[in-house]
Motif scaffolding. Structure first.
Motif, PDB file in Angstrom:
ATOM      1  N   ARG A 147       0.833  -1.191   0.000  1.00 20.19           N
ATOM      2  CA  ARG A 147       0.000   0.000   0.000  1.00 20.19           C
ATOM      3  C   ARG A 147       0.875   1.250   0.000  1.00 20.19           C
ATOM      4  O   ARG A 147       1.880   1.329   0.707  1.00 20.19           O
ATOM      5  CB  ARG A 147      -0.927   0.020   1.215  1.00 20.19           C
ATOM      6  N   LEU A 202      -2.424   0.848  -4.368  1.00 20.36           N
ATOM      7  CA  LEU A 202      -1.807  -0.439  -4.148  1.00 20.36           C
ATOM      8  C   LEU A 202      -0.776  -0.627  -5.255  1.00 20.36           C
ATOM      9  O   LEU A 202      -1.134  -0.639  -6.441  1.00 20.36           O
ATOM     10  CB  LEU A 202      -2.853  -1.553  -4.197  1.00 20.36           C
ATOM     11  N   PHE A 219      -7.517   2.142  -2.106  1.00 17.50           N
ATOM     12  CA  PHE A 219      -7.808   2.686  -0.782  1.00 17.50           C
ATOM     13  C   PHE A 219      -8.248   4.151  -0.832  1.00 17.50           C
ATOM     14  O   PHE A 219      -7.702   4.996  -0.103  1.00 17.50           O
ATOM     15  CB  PHE A 219      -6.566   2.556   0.110  1.00 17.50           C
ATOM     16  N   ASP A 247      -4.614  -3.231   6.531  1.00 20.77           N
ATOM     17  CA  ASP A 247      -5.106  -2.268   5.547  1.00 20.77           C
ATOM     18  C   ASP A 247      -6.451  -2.668   4.942  1.00 20.77           C
ATOM     19  O   ASP A 247      -7.157  -1.819   4.381  1.00 20.77           O
ATOM     20  CB  ASP A 247      -4.092  -2.085   4.414  1.00 20.77           C
TER      21      ASP A 247
END
Length: 309
Positions: free
Chosen positions: A9, A14, A71, A98
């Motif tokens: 991450r 990613l 994310f 995560d």
């Protein structure tokens, strides 16, 4: 071949380094549309998720690194979950990375609000947790517990985790084990209760075993017996509302303190003696099994001592 184990991450992204020589169709400068098609063809990531990433510019291939916007932060500003009055809800973290979060839900705390702006829920605690960590991801619960049942609750922290964990729930690859104190001694000492559950009309929120209800399967084993009570360990194969409570009442062994399902009142226990002791699930990115144990709360330990269990 892409090695997903090399992924790391980096903020919203990613990053997945590609091997040399580069896989066919994944050279630097390849258009994101073609990268998406190649990843879909490989079948290692869900097509629905890849299409969603592509629609927001979330697929890049530069300098030998495949980047996926896995994310993105969620805008929690003015969200109803944070509008509750009184002391902000908090909960113990049992596992976090995560991708997912497991919180310990105490008895008396509902998982989700019954109406907009309702505070004191586990969902509120999850949101406040990621905000205080400075990582405002879109946490969403994967399963629930009754308000008066304690134990671990699993949350997804991004869209891919939710897709995969929801799928794992449907395919019964998430294992939930419970401890319960019941009246009487179940016979046989270990067995399976396979009985459909539906709404008890006119007696909400009660449920009951009835033909035409949803299939419900509960596996149990008796851990210890003392007097007219027993400690049982339970594994759910399905997850119907009040399933453990309904099933044990149905076979004549209601849970201690569960007056809704036929147990006599217990002046020292205001709710059913039911605790989720463990949760086991496949990690949404690596696939490896994650096992989380939830400590027995003091009220459950006290009930066991009083019963001689």
């Amino acid at each position: 071949m892409i090695d997903l184990a090399q992924a790391r991450r980096d903020g919203e992204w990613l990053r997945i380094p590609l091997p040399d020589p580069r896989p066919e169709g994944l050279a630097d400068g390849t258009h994101p549309h073609d990268v998406r098609r190649r990843l879909i063809a490989d079948g290692i990531l869900p097509e629905k998720w890849l299409n969603r990433l592509f629609s927001v510019g979330g697929i890049r291939l530069e300098n030998g690194v495949l980047s996926l916007k896995a994310f993105p932060p969620h805008d929690w500003t003015d969200h109803p979950l944070l509008a509750g009055r009184g002391e902000p809800a908090r909960a113990e973290v049992l596992h976090e990375d995560d991708w997912c979060l497991v919180l310990f839900k105490p008895a008396g705390m509902p998982v989700h609000p019954a109406y907009p702006g309702m505070g004191g829920t586990l969902d509120e605690a999850a949101v406040r947790h990621v905000l205080q960590a400075g990582d405002p991801l879109p946490v969403r619960h994967i399963h629930r517990l009754d308000a008066d049942t304690s134990g671990p609750v699993l949350y997804a922290k991004n869209d891919l985790a939710q897709l995969r964990l929801d799928e794992a729930m449907r395919e019964k690859r998430i294992e939930r084990r419970y401890l319960a104190i019941v009246h009487g001694a179940p016979r046989p000492r270990a067995g399976t209760i396979d009985a459909p559950i539906g709404k008890d009309r006119g007696r909400s929120p009660r449920r009951r075993v009835q033909p035409g209800g949803d299939r419900a399967v509960t596996h149990y084993e008796t851990v210890k017996e003392a007097g007219d009570l027993a400690l049982v360990r339970v594994r759910l194969e399905t997850g119907r509302t009040h399933q453990i409570r309904v099933h044990f009442s149905h076979i004549g062994h209601p849970l201690l303190g569960d007056t809704l399902y036929g147990a006599p009142p217990d002046p020292r226990l205001s709710h059913q003696a039911l605790h989720g002791e463990s949760l086991c699930f496949p990690h949404p990115w690596t696939g490896r099994q994650i096992a989380v144990q939830a400590p027995r709360p003091r009220w459950f330990e006290a009930a066991m001592r009083r019963a001689g269990l």
